[in-house]
Each structure stands twice: as C-alpha cells, then as structure tokens.
Design a protein around this motif. Structure first.
Motif, PDB file in Angstrom:
ATOM      1  N   ASP A  91       0.641  -1.279  -0.015  1.00 50.53           N
ATOM      2  CA  ASP A  91       0.201   0.005  -0.102  1.00 50.53           C
ATOM      3  C   ASP A  91       0.899   1.343  -0.049  1.00 50.53           C
ATOM      4  O   ASP A  91       0.572   2.312  -0.501  1.00 50.53           O
ATOM      5  N   GLU A  92       2.216   1.122   0.730  1.00 47.56           N
ATOM      6  CA  GLU A  92       2.903   2.279   0.692  1.00 47.56           C
ATOM      7  C   GLU A  92       3.878   2.517  -0.618  1.00 47.56           C
ATOM      8  O   GLU A  92       4.386   3.431  -0.905  1.00 47.56           O
ATOM      9  N   GLY A  93       3.644   1.473  -1.832  1.00 43.21           N
ATOM     10  CA  GLY A  93       4.367   1.718  -2.836  1.00 43.21           C
ATOM     11  C   GLY A  93       5.530   0.917  -2.899  1.00 43.21           C
ATOM     12  O   GLY A  93       6.137   0.848  -3.980  1.00 43.21           O
ATOM     13  N   TYR A  94       5.835   0.201  -1.907  1.00 39.98           N
ATOM     14  CA  TYR A  94       7.232  -0.810  -1.845  1.00 39.98           C
ATOM     15  C   TYR A  94       6.871  -1.703  -2.535  1.00 39.98           C
ATOM     16  O   TYR A  94       5.974  -2.723  -2.712  1.00 39.98           O
ATOM     17  N   ARG A  95       8.131  -2.657  -3.058  1.00 42.50           N
ATOM     18  CA  ARG A  95       8.113  -3.819  -3.640  1.00 42.50           C
ATOM     19  C   ARG A  95       8.059  -5.019  -2.473  1.00 42.50           C
ATOM     20  O   ARG A  95       8.884  -4.474  -1.504  1.00 42.50           O
ATOM     21  N   VAL A  96       7.414  -6.204  -2.435  1.00 43.10           N
ATOM     22  CA  VAL A  96       7.573  -7.075  -1.619  1.00 43.10           C
ATOM     23  C   VAL A  96       7.652  -8.368  -2.382  1.00 43.10           C
ATOM     24  O   VAL A  96       7.080  -8.629  -3.061  1.00 43.10           O
ATOM     25  N   ARG A  97       8.932  -9.013  -2.076  1.00 41.98           N
ATOM     26  CA  ARG A  97       9.233 -10.350  -2.587  1.00 41.98           C
ATOM     27  C   ARG A  97       8.831 -11.477  -1.600  1.00 41.98           C
ATOM     28  O   ARG A  97       9.999 -11.381  -0.634  1.00 41.98           O
ATOM     29  N   TRP A  98       8.186 -12.304  -1.521  1.00 44.37           N
ATOM     30  CA  TRP A  98       7.963 -13.386  -0.461  1.00 44.37           C
ATOM     31  C   TRP A  98       8.787 -14.563  -0.814  1.00 44.37           C
ATOM     32  O   TRP A  98       8.755 -15.300  -2.013  1.00 44.37           O
ATOM     33  N   GLU A  99       9.629 -15.047  -0.066  1.00 49.16           N
ATOM     34  CA  GLU A  99      10.372 -16.154  -0.240  1.00 49.16           C
ATOM     35  C   GLU A  99       9.966 -17.272   0.646  1.00 49.16           C
ATOM     36  O   GLU A  99       9.910 -17.136   2.007  1.00 49.16           O
ATOM     37  N   GLU A 100       9.842 -18.509   0.218  1.00 46.69           N
ATOM     38  CA  GLU A 100       9.283 -19.692   1.057  1.00 46.69           C
ATOM     39  C   GLU A 100      10.833 -20.141   1.440  1.00 46.69           C
ATOM     40  O   GLU A 100      11.255 -21.396   0.962  1.00 46.69           O
ATOM     41  N   ALA A 101      11.518 -19.443   2.425  1.00 49.80           N
ATOM     42  CA  ALA A 101      12.784 -19.732   2.581  1.00 49.80           C
ATOM     43  C   ALA A 101      12.940 -20.880   3.417  1.00 49.80           C
ATOM     44  O   ALA A 101      14.320 -21.489   3.691  1.00 49.80           O
ATOM     45  N   ARG A 102      12.007 -21.498   3.993  1.00 51.53           N
ATOM     46  CA  ARG A 102      12.226 -22.814   4.962  1.00 51.53           C
ATOM     47  C   ARG A 102      11.165 -23.721   4.304  1.00 51.53           C
ATOM     48  O   ARG A 102      10.897 -24.681   5.115  1.00 51.53           O
ATOM     49  N   GLY A 103      10.949 -23.706   3.209  1.00 51.07           N
ATOM     50  CA  GLY A 103      10.020 -24.697   2.515  1.00 51.07           C
ATOM     51  C   GLY A 103      10.602 -25.851   2.176  1.00 51.07           C
ATOM     52  O   GLY A 103      10.072 -26.460   1.059  1.00 51.07           O
ATOM     53  N   GLY A 104      11.449 -26.702   2.837  1.00 49.21           N
ATOM     54  CA  GLY A 104      11.987 -27.839   2.530  1.00 49.21           C
ATOM     55  C   GLY A 104      13.595 -27.959   2.579  1.00 49.21           C
ATOM     56  O   GLY A 104      14.272 -26.834   2.697  1.00 49.21           O
ATOM     57  N   THR A 105      14.101 -29.133   2.581  1.00 45.74           N
ATOM     58  CA  THR A 105      15.705 -28.964   2.427  1.00 45.74           C
ATOM     59  C   THR A 105      16.360 -28.272   1.363  1.00 45.74           C
ATOM     60  O   THR A 105      17.551 -27.700   2.046  1.00 45.74           O
ATOM     61  N   THR A 106      15.875 -28.142   0.378  1.00 50.61           N
ATOM     62  CA  THR A 106      16.513 -27.456  -0.704  1.00 50.61           C
ATOM     63  C   THR A 106      16.078 -25.950  -0.672  1.00 50.61           C
ATOM     64  O   THR A 106      16.857 -25.033  -1.458  1.00 50.61           O
ATOM     65  N   ALA A 107      15.251 -25.422   0.159  1.00 50.32           N
ATOM     66  CA  ALA A 107      14.712 -24.203  -0.043  1.00 50.32           C
ATOM     67  C   ALA A 107      15.607 -23.040   0.186  1.00 50.32           C
ATOM     68  O   ALA A 107      15.688 -22.048  -0.427  1.00 50.32           O
ATOM     69  N   PRO A 108      16.724 -23.141   1.264  1.00 51.80           N
ATOM     70  CA  PRO A 108      17.673 -22.190   1.493  1.00 51.80           C
ATOM     71  C   PRO A 108      18.559 -22.123   0.502  1.00 51.80           C
ATOM     72  O   PRO A 108      19.085 -20.997  -0.043  1.00 51.80           O
ATOM     73  N   PHE A 109      19.060 -22.920  -0.402  1.00 53.25           N
ATOM     74  CA  PHE A 109      19.793 -22.880  -1.627  1.00 53.25           C
ATOM     75  C   PHE A 109      19.105 -22.115  -2.638  1.00 53.25           C
ATOM     76  O   PHE A 109      19.687 -21.206  -3.185  1.00 53.25           O
TER      77      PHE A 109
END
Length: 382
Positions: A91-109
């Motif tokens: 709403d403030e006009g900023y970009r938001v990037r949503w990362e499923e950073a913990r969604g499985g063993t390979t997610a962090p990589f």
C-alpha cells in the motif's frame, strides 16, 4: 547516513530482509523517516503482467526505492501477520518479494541463489535480525556499503552491546550455554557477519531502534524510532475502561516456568481487572487454552503487531505486560492517548533451571530502561 546515497544521478536501491511482522513494521518506520519513496504511479510495461509479479502473486511496482524480502517462517501465526504487513508495505508503494525460505531441505539454496544478483546490486541492506543465520549468510554475498539494523525487539539491545564489546553474536536467552555442533560449524559465517556489521572507512552501519542503546559501538549511527508512521497511519484508538494484558513467549524460549507464568497472569488479571489477553505469536496453543480455562481471560490472536492493534483500538486504558519489547514501543505508538502501560517484573523464582545465567539481569534491564511505563513489583505466588 544519506538515505539516497546511490551512484551519481541515481537514487540508492535498498534491499530489506525480514523474518517477523515486527521487523517489517520497523522497516516501514525506517523508510518513512528517511523519506524512501514507493512507486508513484502504476508502471505500464510491455512485458506480460505475470512477469511483473513477485513470487506470491502481488504486483511489484518498478519505481520503488525499497524492496522488502520476506524470508517466510513456517509458523502459521507469524506467516499470517507477515502477509498482512506485506499488504501494508505494498500500500505504501514498496516492492515485496515473498520467499518460502524454509519450505524444504533445498529451499535455502534456492532462496540464496535467487537473491544473489539482487544482493550484489543493492546499495543498502536493511535487516531485522542480525542474529539470524539466514541473514548472516546473505551478508557474505552483498557488496553494499550501507548496512542498517532495525529493531527485532529486545534482541537489538543485546546485539548493539555485543558489537560494542567485540563479542560473538549470540541471542541473550542462549548466552552462557555451551555452543552446539551447529554453532561451531556456522562460526566462520557468524564471525564474517560481525566483521561486516562493524563500521569502517568503506562501510556505514546504522541502528534504527526504539530500544535504549547504552553501549554504542564506535562509528555506528543510532537513529531513534518514534513510530511516526504508525501514529500517522492509524488511530487515535477508542479507549475502554478496563485493562488488557500482553502475552510473552518467555515460557516457549525456556526462560520462565509455565506453571509460575500462569499463576502470575492469573494474579495480575484479578488485581487489575484485565479481561483480554493478547497472545504472542509464538505462544503454544495448549498453553493459551490453559490460560483461558484457568484465568477466564479472552485470548486474542492479533493479526498484526500489537503496536498497530493498539493504535487501531479499541484498547484498554491500562495495558499490563511482562518485560518485553512492547514496554518500550507501546508508549511511543500510543503517545498522547492517555493509555497507561504497566510492566510486572519477573521474580527470580519463576526462572527455569535451563534459563541463561544472564536472563534475570537482562529482563530487569528491559524493564528498568523503559520510559513512560508504570513499574509493578513481581506478583507473589503461592
């Protein structure tokens, strides 16, 4: 530190990493103070709309100076609050990037690999939790010369003190224990992060905080967070006659005994006439069910950080809390409303055998340094 310190003729682009709703709130407060702009108008590009969308399907405005990267946790309560905060950021006009950073063993990589290019291009990095192993890994990639740490609650106090003393970065409730195998394995990354968070001729470091900073590391710029964005965006709230209580995760982190905590909540609620209990997002469901059954309190699961919930209202004329971040932030967010924040000390007998040796002193310091709060003695328990 100049908020527009990019290349000549180009505004700086800021990349912010958050893992909790409070961190995202404080990124918005920091951006508001420094005048970072969002995208002024919807951007019309020749590429398909799907290509202009962030991973969770929300359109990313191309003119924004700030991109917020959400390193999403798995906890449903935290995820829900983060999604609501992400909507406010958009709403403030900023970009938001949503990362499923913990969604499985390979997610962090996948996450770190996908962010590497943005990290190298960013002029400034903002982070909410310098203790986070995820954030510390990302710091090893960035070339940014401006680093900003925004509040992640009381942990910010400990981070600044450890940086000033040149100590390794360890969360306060774990300090004093022996490092585990994972700690030893990660030690080189943690040491590298600490070096990068130390100011130098080539690197500027800012701490943006509403918490008291008593040991300022040499060269670090400390900027006060007075919740100006929150007060401008929400409220003033409707004030009710009763009292509300704020929950804490001290039981979940192994600092305070669960039975002692329940007795203290029951005693405080009875003494001050509290009717609602605003649960911390990390409090376990079984514990909250027991609190509701044995104290009669209405358990409220907030969908936003408490500073915004209180500012929107309705909120009790008195807010009861144990030592936590809110005893510093709520008086700022509710300035001029007449709401009183009262904090109850933690009695040493409530601590568990596994509590860090520093726990009592740290919690007393959280209470003792809070401004504009009414201090309550630890309640007596049977």
């Amino acid at each position: 530190m100049s908020p527009r310190a990019g290349q000549a003729g180009h505004p700086a682009h800021t990349l912010a990493f958050v893992e909790s709703p409070v961190q995202l709130l404080n990124v918005l407060e920091w951006a508001h103070l420094h005048g970072l702009r969002g995208a002024p108008e919807p951007v019309r590009l020749s590429v398909p709309a799907q290509a202009r969308r962030s991973p969770d399907g929300a359109q990313a405005p191309a003119g924004a100076e700030l991109t917020v990267v959400v390193l999403s946790p798995t906890d449903p309560m935290t995820r829900g609050q983060l999604r609501r905060m992400a909507d406010l950021a958009r709403d403030e006009g900023y970009r938001v990037r949503w990362e499923e950073a913990r969604g499985g063993t390979t997610a962090p990589f996948h996450t770190i690999g996908g962010l590497a290019g943005s990290l190298r291009r960013a002029d400034r990095i903002v982070m909410g939790d310098p203790f986070s192993r995820y954030v510390q890994l990302l710091l090893t990639i960035t070339r940014a010369h401006d680093l900003v740490v925004v509040d992640d609650g009381t942990a910010t106090m400990e981070f600044v003190a450890q940086l000033a003393r040149g100590e390794r970065l360890v969360r306060w409730h774990r300090k004093g224990g022996r490092p585990g195998a994972r700690d030893l394995l990660f030690a080189p990354v943690s040491s590298s992060a600490r070096r990068r968070l130390t100011p130098s001729d080539r690197r500027r470091v800012e701490v943006f905080s509403s918490m008291p900073v008593t040991e300022t590391p040499e060269g670090v710029t400390v900027t006060a967070n007075d919740f100006a964005w929150t007060r401008a965006r929400f409220g003033p709230p409707r004030i009710t006659k009763g009292a509300d209580m704020v929950g804490t995760s001290l039981v979940e982190t192994g600092v305070v005994d669960g039975d002692r905590y329940l007795e203290a909540v029951q005693s405080l609620a009875k003494t001050h006439g509290a009717t609602r209990y605003f649960a911390h997002r990390r409090e376990h469901t079984d514990k909250l069910h027991r609190l509701a059954t044995e104290t009669g309190l209405e358990i409220v699961r907030p969908d936003l950080p408490l500073e915004l919930i209180a500012r929107r209202g309705p909120i009790g004329r008195t807010i009861l809390s144990f030592p936590s971040t809110v005893v510093h932030t709520l008086p700022l967010a509710l300035a001029g409303t007449g709401v009183r924040v009262a904090v109850c000390d933690i009695d040493p007998s409530w601590l568990t055998q596994n509590a860090s040796p520093r726990a009592q002193g740290f919690l007393s310091g959280v209470t003792g340094t809070a401004k504009d709060v009414h201090r309550l003695a630890a309640v007596g328990l049977a």
